[in-house]
Design a protein around this motif. Structure first.
Motif, PDB file in Angstrom:
ATOM      1  N   TRP A   1     -11.354  -0.131   2.449  1.00  0.00           N
ATOM      2  CA  TRP A   1     -11.657  -0.636   1.109  1.00  0.00           C
ATOM      3  C   TRP A   1     -10.389  -0.932   0.322  1.00  0.00           C
ATOM      4  O   TRP A   1     -10.277  -1.988  -0.294  1.00  0.00           O
ATOM      5  CB  TRP A   1     -12.532   0.359   0.346  1.00  0.00           C
ATOM      6  CG  TRP A   1     -12.846  -0.117  -1.032  1.00  0.00           C
ATOM      7  CD1 TRP A   1     -13.831  -0.980  -1.397  1.00  0.00           C
ATOM      8  CD2 TRP A   1     -12.148   0.210  -2.235  1.00  0.00           C
ATOM      9  NE1 TRP A   1     -13.793  -1.203  -2.753  1.00  0.00           N
ATOM     10  CE2 TRP A   1     -12.764  -0.481  -3.285  1.00  0.00           C
ATOM     11  CE3 TRP A   1     -11.050   1.029  -2.526  1.00  0.00           C
ATOM     12  CZ2 TRP A   1     -12.330  -0.383  -4.599  1.00  0.00           C
ATOM     13  CZ3 TRP A   1     -10.623   1.130  -3.836  1.00  0.00           C
ATOM     14  CH2 TRP A   1     -11.256   0.428  -4.860  1.00  0.00           C
ATOM     15  N   VAL A   2      -9.431  -0.021   0.341  1.00  0.00           N
ATOM     16  CA  VAL A   2      -8.223  -0.214  -0.460  1.00  0.00           C
ATOM     17  C   VAL A   2      -7.395  -1.396   0.063  1.00  0.00           C
ATOM     18  O   VAL A   2      -6.702  -2.050  -0.692  1.00  0.00           O
ATOM     19  CB  VAL A   2      -7.386   1.095  -0.552  1.00  0.00           C
ATOM     20  CG1 VAL A   2      -6.546   1.330   0.700  1.00  0.00           C
ATOM     21  CG2 VAL A   2      -6.515   1.094  -1.805  1.00  0.00           C
ATOM     22  N   ARG A   3      -7.518  -1.704   1.343  1.00  0.00           N
ATOM     23  CA  ARG A   3      -6.791  -2.841   1.922  1.00  0.00           C
ATOM     24  C   ARG A   3      -7.528  -4.172   1.745  1.00  0.00           C
ATOM     25  O   ARG A   3      -6.938  -5.236   1.886  1.00  0.00           O
ATOM     26  CB  ARG A   3      -6.579  -2.618   3.408  1.00  0.00           C
ATOM     27  CG  ARG A   3      -5.607  -1.521   3.732  1.00  0.00           C
ATOM     28  CD  ARG A   3      -5.559  -1.292   5.224  1.00  0.00           C
ATOM     29  NE  ARG A   3      -4.599  -0.271   5.585  1.00  0.00           N
ATOM     30  CZ  ARG A   3      -4.788   0.602   6.556  1.00  0.00           C
ATOM     31  NH1 ARG A   3      -5.903   0.587   7.284  1.00  0.00           N
ATOM     32  NH2 ARG A   3      -3.872   1.505   6.819  1.00  0.00           N
TER      33      ARG A   3
ATOM     34  N   TYR B   1      -3.666   4.689  -2.070  1.00  0.00           N
ATOM     35  CA  TYR B   1      -4.618   5.523  -1.348  1.00  0.00           C
ATOM     36  C   TYR B   1      -4.137   6.962  -1.539  1.00  0.00           C
ATOM     37  O   TYR B   1      -2.989   7.289  -1.213  1.00  0.00           O
ATOM     38  CB  TYR B   1      -4.615   5.150   0.135  1.00  0.00           C
ATOM     39  CG  TYR B   1      -5.379   6.121   0.996  1.00  0.00           C
ATOM     40  CD1 TYR B   1      -6.736   5.962   1.206  1.00  0.00           C
ATOM     41  CD2 TYR B   1      -4.738   7.210   1.577  1.00  0.00           C
ATOM     42  CE1 TYR B   1      -7.443   6.863   1.988  1.00  0.00           C
ATOM     43  CE2 TYR B   1      -5.436   8.108   2.356  1.00  0.00           C
ATOM     44  CZ  TYR B   1      -6.789   7.934   2.549  1.00  0.00           C
ATOM     45  OH  TYR B   1      -7.493   8.826   3.316  1.00  0.00           O
TER      46      TYR B   1
ATOM     47  N   THR C   1     -12.598   8.851 -11.571  1.00  0.00           N
ATOM     48  CA  THR C   1     -12.586   7.410 -11.308  1.00  0.00           C
ATOM     49  C   THR C   1     -13.286   6.653 -12.430  1.00  0.00           C
ATOM     50  O   THR C   1     -12.853   5.578 -12.827  1.00  0.00           O
ATOM     51  CB  THR C   1     -13.243   7.058  -9.955  1.00  0.00           C
ATOM     52  OG1 THR C   1     -14.584   7.478  -9.953  1.00  0.00           O
ATOM     53  CG2 THR C   1     -12.490   7.671  -8.800  1.00  0.00           C
TER      54      THR C   1
ATOM     55  N   ARG D   1      -1.432  -1.260  -4.142  1.00  0.00           N
ATOM     56  CA  ARG D   1      -2.663  -0.528  -3.841  1.00  0.00           C
ATOM     57  C   ARG D   1      -2.265   0.920  -3.573  1.00  0.00           C
ATOM     58  O   ARG D   1      -1.200   1.180  -3.003  1.00  0.00           O
ATOM     59  CB  ARG D   1      -3.335  -1.115  -2.605  1.00  0.00           C
ATOM     60  CG  ARG D   1      -3.746  -2.560  -2.819  1.00  0.00           C
ATOM     61  CD  ARG D   1      -3.996  -3.274  -1.483  1.00  0.00           C
ATOM     62  NE  ARG D   1      -4.253  -4.671  -1.723  1.00  0.00           N
ATOM     63  CZ  ARG D   1      -5.469  -5.185  -1.864  1.00  0.00           C
ATOM     64  NH1 ARG D   1      -6.535  -4.412  -1.756  1.00  0.00           N
ATOM     65  NH2 ARG D   1      -5.625  -6.458  -2.092  1.00  0.00           N
TER      66      ARG D   1
ATOM     67  N   ARG E   1      -5.981  -1.838  -6.512  1.00  0.00           N
ATOM     68  CA  ARG E   1      -7.033  -0.934  -6.032  1.00  0.00           C
ATOM     69  C   ARG E   1      -6.467   0.472  -5.874  1.00  0.00           C
ATOM     70  O   ARG E   1      -5.325   0.639  -5.459  1.00  0.00           O
ATOM     71  CB  ARG E   1      -7.572  -1.375  -4.673  1.00  0.00           C
ATOM     72  CG  ARG E   1      -8.450  -2.581  -4.762  1.00  0.00           C
ATOM     73  CD  ARG E   1      -9.056  -2.899  -3.411  1.00  0.00           C
ATOM     74  NE  ARG E   1      -9.905  -4.056  -3.608  1.00  0.00           N
ATOM     75  CZ  ARG E   1     -11.170  -4.097  -3.255  1.00  0.00           C
ATOM     76  NH1 ARG E   1     -11.728  -3.106  -2.634  1.00  0.00           N
ATOM     77  NH2 ARG E   1     -11.887  -5.181  -3.483  1.00  0.00           N
ATOM     78  N   VAL E   2      -7.325   1.448  -6.170  1.00  0.00           N
ATOM     79  CA  VAL E   2      -6.960   2.843  -5.986  1.00  0.00           C
ATOM     80  C   VAL E   2      -8.141   3.538  -5.305  1.00  0.00           C
ATOM     81  O   VAL E   2      -9.251   3.523  -5.829  1.00  0.00           O
ATOM     82  CB  VAL E   2      -6.660   3.543  -7.333  1.00  0.00           C
ATOM     83  CG1 VAL E   2      -6.348   5.013  -7.115  1.00  0.00           C
ATOM     84  CG2 VAL E   2      -5.517   2.838  -8.069  1.00  0.00           C
ATOM     85  N   ALA E   3      -7.880   4.106  -4.129  1.00  0.00           N
ATOM     86  CA  ALA E   3      -8.894   4.873  -3.411  1.00  0.00           C
ATOM     87  C   ALA E   3      -8.515   6.345  -3.489  1.00  0.00           C
ATOM     88  O   ALA E   3      -7.414   6.736  -3.105  1.00  0.00           O
ATOM     89  CB  ALA E   3      -8.966   4.431  -1.950  1.00  0.00           C
TER      90      ALA E   3
ATOM     91  N   LEU F   1       0.830  -1.204   0.000  1.00  0.00           N
ATOM     92  CA  LEU F   1       0.000   0.000   0.000  1.00  0.00           C
ATOM     93  C   LEU F   1       0.867   1.257   0.000  1.00  0.00           C
ATOM     94  O   LEU F   1       1.739   1.416   0.855  1.00  0.00           O
ATOM     95  CB  LEU F   1      -0.914   0.025   1.228  1.00  0.00           C
ATOM     96  CG  LEU F   1      -1.758   1.294   1.402  1.00  0.00           C
ATOM     97  CD1 LEU F   1      -2.728   1.479   0.238  1.00  0.00           C
ATOM     98  CD2 LEU F   1      -2.499   1.261   2.720  1.00  0.00           C
TER      99      LEU F   1
END
Length: 121
Positions: free
Chosen positions: A115-117, A46, A90, A44, A76-78, A12
């Motif tokens: 969410w990203v984790r 954030y 997005t 990931r 994942r990208v938050a 992350l």
């Protein structure tokens, strides 16, 4: 201005962008992302955007070039911010990456990190 956040660990990368964002910020951020990709494969991201009013065109171009080159390296990208255009971003970014990209309001910071984790939707 770019600030790496303490939540960055393992795969992350967590950072905050505030104020004016320019090429120097990307010169700092991109090597960090590349190193994490080298270490973990998929990573990931954030990202908190606080009053990031100006994004220099050259910095944006560097970001887009990096994203195309590493399109499959993000899981994942938050994105966290109070700008409505982030939600639009997005949606627009989705065709260019295999990552799940999701927008969150600043009040949902903890929800975004969870969410990203997470592994499932």
């Amino acid at each position: 201005m770019l600030q790496l956040l303490e939540e960055s660990r393992d795969e992350l990368v967590a950072f905050r962008l505030a104020g004016s964002v320019d090429r120097h910020d990307y010169d700092v951020m991109l090597p960090i992302l590349e190193e994490k990709i080298k270490q973990h494969g998929k990573i990931r991201v954030y990202a908190e955007l606080h009053e990031a009013e100006e994004i220099a065109l050259q910095a944006l171009w560097e970001d887009l070039r990096f994203d195309f080159r590493h399109a499959s390296d993000f899981s994942r990208v938050a994105l966290v911010g109070n700008r409505h255009w982030l939600d639009w971003f997005t949606v627009m970014a989705s065709p260019f990456t295999t990552a799940k990209v999701k927008y969150f309001e600043p009040t949902d910071r903890d929800k975004a990190l969870d969410w990203v984790r997470s592994e499932d939707e």
